[in-house]
Design an enzyme around this catalytic site. Structure first.
Site, PDB file in Angstrom:
ATOM      1  N   SER A 102      11.746  20.196  49.035  1.00  0.00           N
ATOM      2  CA  SER A 102      12.801  20.227  49.664  1.00  0.00           C
ATOM      3  C   SER A 102      13.153  18.503  50.405  1.00  0.00           C
ATOM      4  CB  SER A 102      11.942  21.304  51.005  1.00  0.00           C
ATOM      5  OG  SER A 102      10.912  21.103  51.370  1.00  0.00           O
ATOM      6  N   ASN A 121      22.343  19.035  37.987  1.00  0.00           N
ATOM      7  CA  ASN A 121      22.147  20.047  37.255  1.00  0.00           C
ATOM      8  C   ASN A 121      21.989  20.930  38.026  1.00  0.00           C
ATOM      9  OD1 ASN A 121      19.312  19.653  37.378  1.00  0.00           O
ATOM     10  ND2 ASN A 121      19.875  20.334  34.479  1.00  0.00           N
ATOM     11  N   ASP A 126      13.012  25.194  28.309  1.00  0.00           N
ATOM     12  CA  ASP A 126      12.683  26.932  27.737  1.00  0.00           C
ATOM     13  C   ASP A 126      11.494  26.494  26.846  1.00  0.00           C
ATOM     14  OD1 ASP A 126      13.564  25.505  24.993  1.00  0.00           O
ATOM     15  OD2 ASP A 126      15.626  27.587  25.494  1.00  0.00           O
ATOM     16  N   TYR A 163      11.520  24.066  24.191  1.00  0.00           N
ATOM     17  CA  TYR A 163      10.663  22.289  24.209  1.00  0.00           C
ATOM     18  C   TYR A 163       9.548  21.694  24.703  1.00  0.00           C
ATOM     19  CZ  TYR A 163      12.523  17.666  26.395  1.00  0.00           C
ATOM     20  OH  TYR A 163      12.909  16.470  26.642  1.00  0.00           O
ATOM     21  N   PHE A 191      12.173  15.137  32.678  1.00  0.00           N
ATOM     22  CA  PHE A 191      13.023  14.010  33.031  1.00  0.00           C
ATOM     23  C   PHE A 191      13.673  14.799  34.119  1.00  0.00           C
ATOM     24  CE2 PHE A 191      12.845  12.095  29.199  1.00  0.00           C
ATOM     25  CZ  PHE A 191      12.503  11.252  29.667  1.00  0.00           C
TER      26      PHE A 191
END
Length: 144
Positions: free
Chosen positions: A64, A76, A82, A85, A93
């Site tokens: 925040s 993004n 998931d 990876y 990152f």
């Protein structure tokens, strides 16, 4: 309690910790010093890789205070990592865009994550009328 394998890519960041009772989000830290100019986009390395359990994913969002402290916006909005990876070189990152000149230092808390189960398989049933109470707006704002 779940146990998750973690690899650290640096010893310059604090180890991840789950702080029960305060929040179930876990802070992520910048793994290196980075300077941003206003309008610049960069990937900030977070210095970790996790081997998530089958059927789980991590949701990564800014803290925040990230915009207030650094003038950074996660490009993004929310990252989803998931369980596939999970390799030895799959460092996490966070993609950031700078709204002003700023500097992020190693170990600064820059993002946070939580681990969630994958959404179950669902189907949609088309109807003419819904039986719930009409709240009269968009989302919970009530604004039309």
């Amino acid at each position: 309690m779940e146990s998750i394998k973690i690899k650290y890519f640096t010893d310059k960041i604090d180890k991840l910790e789950y702080i029960g009772g305060k929040s179930d989000w876990i802070d992520l830290r910048a793994a290196e010093d980075m300077s941003f100019s206003a309008g610049e986009y960069k990937l900030i390395p977070l210095g970790i890789a996790l081997q998530l359990p089958e059927g789980y994913e991590a949701h990564v969002v800014p803290r925040s205070s990230t915009f207030k402290n650094f003038g950074l916006i996660q490009t993004n909005s929310m990252g989803v990592i998931d369980e596939t990876y999970c390799g030895d070189n799959d460092q996490w990152f966070v993609p950031m865009y700078a709204t002003r000149d700023t500097v992020v230092h190693t170990n600064d808390r820059i993002a946070q994550f939580r681990i969630m189960r994958h959404q179950p398989e669902i189907s949609f049933e088309e109807v003419v009328k819904l039986d719930g109470r009409d709240r009269g707006g968009f989302g919970s704002t009530g604004i039309q």
